[in-house]
Design a protein around this motif. Structure first.
Motif, mmCIF file in Angstrom:
data_model
loop_
_atom_site.group_PDB
_atom_site.id
_atom_site.type_symbol
_atom_site.label_atom_id
_atom_site.label_comp_id
_atom_site.label_asym_id
_atom_site.label_seq_id
_atom_site.Cartn_x
_atom_site.Cartn_y
_atom_site.Cartn_z
ATOM 1 N N ARG A 342 0.785 -1.150 -0.019
ATOM 2 C CA ARG A 342 0.044 0.163 -0.010
ATOM 3 C C ARG A 342 0.856 1.232 -0.110
ATOM 4 N N LEU A 343 2.135 1.239 0.640
ATOM 5 C CA LEU A 343 2.755 2.471 0.808
ATOM 6 C C LEU A 343 3.403 2.637 -0.570
ATOM 7 N N LEU A 344 3.809 1.459 -1.333
ATOM 8 C CA LEU A 344 4.203 1.625 -2.728
ATOM 9 C C LEU A 344 3.306 2.370 -3.402
ATOM 10 N N LYS A 345 2.046 1.810 -3.546
ATOM 11 C CA LYS A 345 1.080 2.176 -4.308
ATOM 12 C C LYS A 345 0.448 3.634 -4.236
ATOM 13 N N GLU A 346 0.289 3.988 -2.857
ATOM 14 C CA GLU A 346 -0.293 5.266 -2.715
ATOM 15 C C GLU A 346 0.628 6.320 -2.475
ATOM 16 N N ALA A 347 1.823 5.749 -1.924
ATOM 17 C CA ALA A 347 2.873 6.979 -1.760
ATOM 18 C C ALA A 347 4.033 6.853 -2.638
ATOM 19 N N GLN A 348 4.652 5.904 -3.323
ATOM 20 C CA GLN A 348 5.497 5.720 -4.005
ATOM 21 C C GLN A 348 6.932 5.725 -3.192
ATOM 22 N N VAL A 349 6.723 5.010 -2.040
ATOM 23 C CA VAL A 349 7.911 4.728 -1.559
ATOM 24 C C VAL A 349 8.292 3.167 -1.330
ATOM 25 N N LEU A 350 9.231 2.786 -1.658
ATOM 26 C CA LEU A 350 9.617 1.486 -1.610
ATOM 27 C C LEU A 350 10.536 0.733 -0.386
ATOM 28 N N VAL A 351 9.757 0.020 0.354
ATOM 29 C CA VAL A 351 10.526 -0.407 1.607
ATOM 30 C C VAL A 351 10.243 -1.832 1.459
ATOM 31 N N PHE A 352 10.895 -2.836 2.359
ATOM 32 C CA PHE A 352 10.876 -4.266 2.141
ATOM 33 C C PHE A 352 10.336 -4.801 3.705
ATOM 34 N N PRO A 353 9.391 -5.860 3.801
ATOM 35 C CA PRO A 353 8.954 -6.451 4.803
ATOM 36 C C PRO A 353 10.144 -7.430 5.425
ATOM 37 N N GLY A 354 9.977 -7.518 6.805
ATOM 38 C CA GLY A 354 10.983 -8.166 7.369
ATOM 39 C C GLY A 354 10.948 -9.472 7.192
ATOM 40 N N SER A 355 9.973 -10.177 6.703
ATOM 41 C CA SER A 355 10.003 -11.557 6.079
ATOM 42 C C SER A 355 10.972 -11.988 5.252
ATOM 43 N N LEU A 356 11.665 -10.910 4.578
ATOM 44 C CA LEU A 356 12.754 -11.023 3.658
ATOM 45 C C LEU A 356 13.979 -11.333 4.512
ATOM 46 N N PHE A 357 13.901 -11.146 5.830
ATOM 47 C CA PHE A 357 15.064 -11.028 6.632
ATOM 48 C C PHE A 357 15.018 -11.842 8.083
ATOM 49 N N ALA A 358 13.796 -12.900 7.688
ATOM 50 C CA ALA A 358 13.687 -13.914 8.628
ATOM 51 C C ALA A 358 13.097 -13.415 10.009
ATOM 52 N N ASP A 359 12.183 -12.261 9.778
ATOM 53 C CA ASP A 359 11.347 -11.653 10.955
ATOM 54 C C ASP A 359 10.491 -12.877 11.470
ATOM 55 N N PRO A 360 10.895 -13.135 13.011
ATOM 56 C CA PRO A 360 10.047 -14.223 13.419
ATOM 57 C C PRO A 360 8.443 -13.829 13.864
ATOM 58 N N THR A 361 8.398 -12.591 14.046
ATOM 59 C CA THR A 361 7.001 -12.018 14.466
ATOM 60 C C THR A 361 6.226 -11.719 13.247
ATOM 61 N N ASP A 362 6.676 -11.344 12.149
ATOM 62 C CA ASP A 362 5.966 -10.655 11.045
ATOM 63 C C ASP A 362 5.329 -9.485 11.417
ATOM 64 N N HIS A 363 6.068 -8.778 12.319
ATOM 65 C CA HIS A 363 5.926 -7.242 12.453
ATOM 66 C C HIS A 363 6.324 -6.213 12.033
ATOM 67 N N TYR A 364 7.448 -6.216 11.149
ATOM 68 C CA TYR A 364 8.494 -5.260 11.001
ATOM 69 C C TYR A 364 8.859 -5.131 9.473
ATOM 70 N N LEU A 365 9.473 -3.890 8.987
ATOM 71 C CA LEU A 365 9.874 -3.503 7.913
ATOM 72 C C LEU A 365 11.367 -3.297 7.794
ATOM 73 N N ARG A 366 11.964 -3.371 6.927
ATOM 74 C CA ARG A 366 13.314 -3.052 6.822
ATOM 75 C C ARG A 366 13.181 -1.925 6.075
ATOM 76 N N VAL A 367 13.835 -0.530 6.610
ATOM 77 C CA VAL A 367 13.811 0.581 5.980
ATOM 78 C C VAL A 367 15.439 0.988 5.711
ATOM 79 N N SER A 368 15.552 1.055 4.485
ATOM 80 C CA SER A 368 16.834 1.341 4.187
ATOM 81 C C SER A 368 17.330 3.072 4.101
ATOM 82 N N LEU A 369 18.504 3.262 4.650
ATOM 83 C CA LEU A 369 18.921 4.648 4.660
ATOM 84 C C LEU A 369 19.810 5.156 3.426
ATOM 85 N N LEU A 370 19.877 4.425 2.490
ATOM 86 C CA LEU A 370 20.531 4.475 1.251
ATOM 87 C C LEU A 370 19.782 5.207 -0.040
#
Length: 390
Positions: A342-370
């Motif tokens: 939704r953030l990508l569709k509605e605000a054009q900001v791309l971030v990744f869900p923590g599931s890509l980084f083995a988030d055990p809780t499925d609560h988190y995003l990884r937001v890059s500062l790059l």
């Protein structure tokens, strides 16, 4: 592709959580205008000019051929000097250092060296999941050591002890970590004591070493007493000097391991590109002011984005080191994958869900500062607007 090959590939990817959502996000981003990318771990800052100039000069001077499989002796000597100066490590450049095509190849070769089928490697969660695939490729088994969310997912020695079995061969130590984590020297010391007690090997990835923001001292595992003989140190210039696209990394290990890796390294890539090695040599032997400047830039972005999330009411793991904010979005009522889409569709900001980084809780995003600082500030405004609509 045959059904058998497709089935085999699906089985291999089954353990890599979130791969589908990453592809979905990237494909969607490619169709949208003015997307601010805050997902990938590729520094936006340019490779410092003196390093670029060294690479160009190497090409002009004929560095277009193979080098020694383990890298030019000049670069290996510079790496040995860097390890002694910055990490308190003593390695012989002749036979204890191997230059690779990025730290990823170094990780791949490290597990080739130490794993037999069925051997177990202890890994934390969350984590950089490329390690899992490297372990599996050599028949190893990644064994997840649960880390407590309320403890900022610190890789605790007590939890490690509980997961050691007769099949345990190694501990994967990424410090500073991705997407989170900075282990205090005392924790690293205790983990290494466990490795000695149980005759385990430590694969110590220190690629983010120059981006520690809270004053914590990095403790290199191999620098501790009696640890050099059981540690493979992985590092490289990709993050510290914004050289991700140059593809240069290295591993430092006891001579028998380095020598054993020579043939497989030759089979995989023959050698790191000659001009890349010349550029890396300039990075390690030239002025380090560029690293200091990058540190200041990333610290400014880290402080800004943390304050923005505070304003939005979003909790995050304290970003003590590295390039990322691991941010909890459960208060929005959306799953991380839903939030990202939704953030990508509605605000054009791309971030990744923590599931890509083995988030055990499925609560988190990884937001890059790059991304450039002005774009990060714009992304924060877009996210605030998005959050207000939610």
């Amino acid at each position: 592709m045959s059904n058998a090959l497709l089935r085999h590939k699906s089985e291999r990817l089954a353990g890599v959580g979130g791969v589908g959502i990453r592809t979905q996000l990237l494909e969607l981003a490619a169709t949208l205008p003015d997307v601010i990318a805050m997902g990938r771990g590729d520094p936006d800052l340019a490779t410092p000019q003196h390093i670029v100039d060294a690479g160009k000069a190497a090409l002009d001077n004929g560095a277009t051929h193979y080098t020694h499989v383990r890298g030019t002796i000049e670069l290996r000597r510079a790496i040995a000097d860097k390890l002694a100066r910055e990490n308190g490590l003593s390695y012989n450049p002749d036979n204890e250092i191997a230059v690779t095509c990025g730290a990823e190849e170094a990780v791949f070769l490290a597990f080739y060296a130490i794993l037999n089928p069925g051997d177990e490697v202890l890994v934390p969660q969350p984590r950089y999941t490329s390690y899992d695939e490297a372990i599996r490729m050599w028949g190893g088994v990644p064994v997840v050591v649960p880390c407590d969310e309320q403890d900022d997912f610190i890789f605790r020695p007590d939890a490690i002890r509980k997961h050691i079995t007769p099949r345990t061969k190694a501990i994967s130590l990424v410090n500073p970590g991705n997407p989170i984590g900075m282990l205090d020297p005392e924790i690293v010391t205790e983990i290494c004591q466990i490795a000695q007690e149980h005759d385990l090997i430590v694969v110590s990835d220190e690629i983010y070493e120059h981006f520690i923001f809270d004053g914590t001292r990095l403790q290199s595992a191999a620098a501790l007493p009696d640890m050099k003989e059981r540690t493979i140190t992985v590092n490289g210039p990709s993050k510290s000097y914004a050289m991700t696209g140059w593809r240069c990394g290295f591993l430092a290990a006891p001579a028998p391991i380095c020598e054993m890796l020579t043939e497989p390294a030759h089979t995989i890539a023959i050698c790191a590109p000659a001009m890349t090695q010349a550029a890396a040599l300039a990075a390690y032997t030239g002025s380090q002011e560029c690293v200091t400047q990058m540190h200041a830039t990333y610290d400014e972005r880290r402080r800004f984005m943390a304050a923005a999330f505070d304003e939005m009411g979003l909790r995050y793991i304290k970003p003590r080191a590295g390039f990322y904010l691991f941010t909890d979005v459960t208060s929005t009522g959306l799953t991380p994958s839903e939030f990202c889409l939704r953030l990508l569709k509605e605000a054009q900001v791309l971030v990744f869900p923590g599931s890509l980084f083995a988030d055990p809780t499925d609560h988190y995003l990884r937001v890059s500062l790059l991304s450039p600082t002005h774009r990060i500030k714009e992304a924060a405004e877009r996210m605030k607007t998005f959050m207000a609509r939610l």
